[in-house]
Write an enzyme that holds these catalytic residues in place. Structure first.
Site, PDB file in Angstrom:
ATOM      1  CD  GLU A 195      -3.425  -1.078   2.628  1.00 30.37           C
ATOM      2  OE1 GLU A 195      -3.275  -0.309   3.090  1.00 30.37           O
ATOM      3  OE2 GLU A 195      -4.193  -1.646   1.743  1.00 30.37           O
TER       4      GLU A 195
ATOM      5  CD  GLU B   3      -4.664  -2.280  -1.209  1.00 27.59           C
ATOM      6  OE1 GLU B   3      -3.717  -2.790  -2.448  1.00 27.59           O
ATOM      7  OE2 GLU B   3      -5.221  -2.977  -0.442  1.00 27.59           O
TER       8      GLU B   3
END
Length: 216
Positions: free
Chosen positions: A100, A145
């Protein structure tokens, strides 16, 4: 009749209502004080890990991600599901941090464990503290994401954001306030492998059993 705090809340019956990709729903029949029985709806979850990522300047690494249940983007800590069979929470936390944010950390501590809403779900999150950061490169992302916004926010400012309602994600609020309290109080944090009695197991076990019997 048992004294307050001594009753055994036995599950006398249980049935599965739904099982999906990240949650399942079951209904338990539970023995209540005084001889009654009552149904309790339980959302089963894999559980998750999150990371309070603190750089050398005492800034938190926050991500802003779209959450469809609320229909808007939220400021959060890097986090992810414990959906890999047998994966240790710290291993999952390292993986999610890299995926991430493109970061790795040399120092890890256990910050806090959070039961998200124990009135109806067994979902629990283990929040780690990561320090000593280095860039490792972020891999290609997909779905929500792929739209992540990443920012570094002074810890004191993150506390204010939480208290103003600008950060509402329960894991993020818990992690930020726990970190601020630990810093101000000189608290020694637990080791990363400390016991986690509330780590969810039922949903993962259900999925393994279903795979083992050839069902999908």
């Amino acid at each position: 009749m048992s004294l307050p705090g001594e009753h055994e809340f036995r599950t006398v019956d249980s049935r599965e209502v739904y099982s999906g990709a990240i949650v399942a729903l079951r209904v338990d029949r539970v023995a209540m004080p005084g001889g009654r029985e009552a149904d309790r709806e339980i959302v089963e979850h894999h559980g998750a890990v999150a990371v309070a990522v603190l750089d050398d300047d005492e800034r938190l690494v926050l991500i802003r991600q779209y959450r469809h249940a609320l229909g808007r983007r939220l400021w959060e800590l890097p986090a992810g599901l414990l959906d890999e069979p047998g994966e240790a929470p710290l291993v999952a936390a390292r993986r999610e941090l890299a995926e991430e944010t493109g970061l790795a950390a040399d120092r890890w501590s256990l910050l806090v464990d959070v039961a998200l809403s124990p009135g109806f779900t067994d979902e629990s999150v283990r929040v780690f503290l990561a320090e000593g950061l280095r860039d490792v490169g972020r891999p290609a992302a997909h779905d929500e994401e792929a739209d992540l916004e990443i920012a570094r926010v002074p810890l004191a400012d993150a506390v204010v954001m939480a208290l103003r309602g600008e950060i509402v994600n329960a894991t993020a609020v818990s992690g930020i306030l726990a970190l601020a309290a630990a810093r101000s109080g000189g608290v020694v944090l637990r080791p990363t492998e400390a016991p986690w009695p509330d780590r969810p197991e039922m949903f993962s076990r259900r999925k393994r059993n279903r795979t083992g019997t050839g069902r999908t």
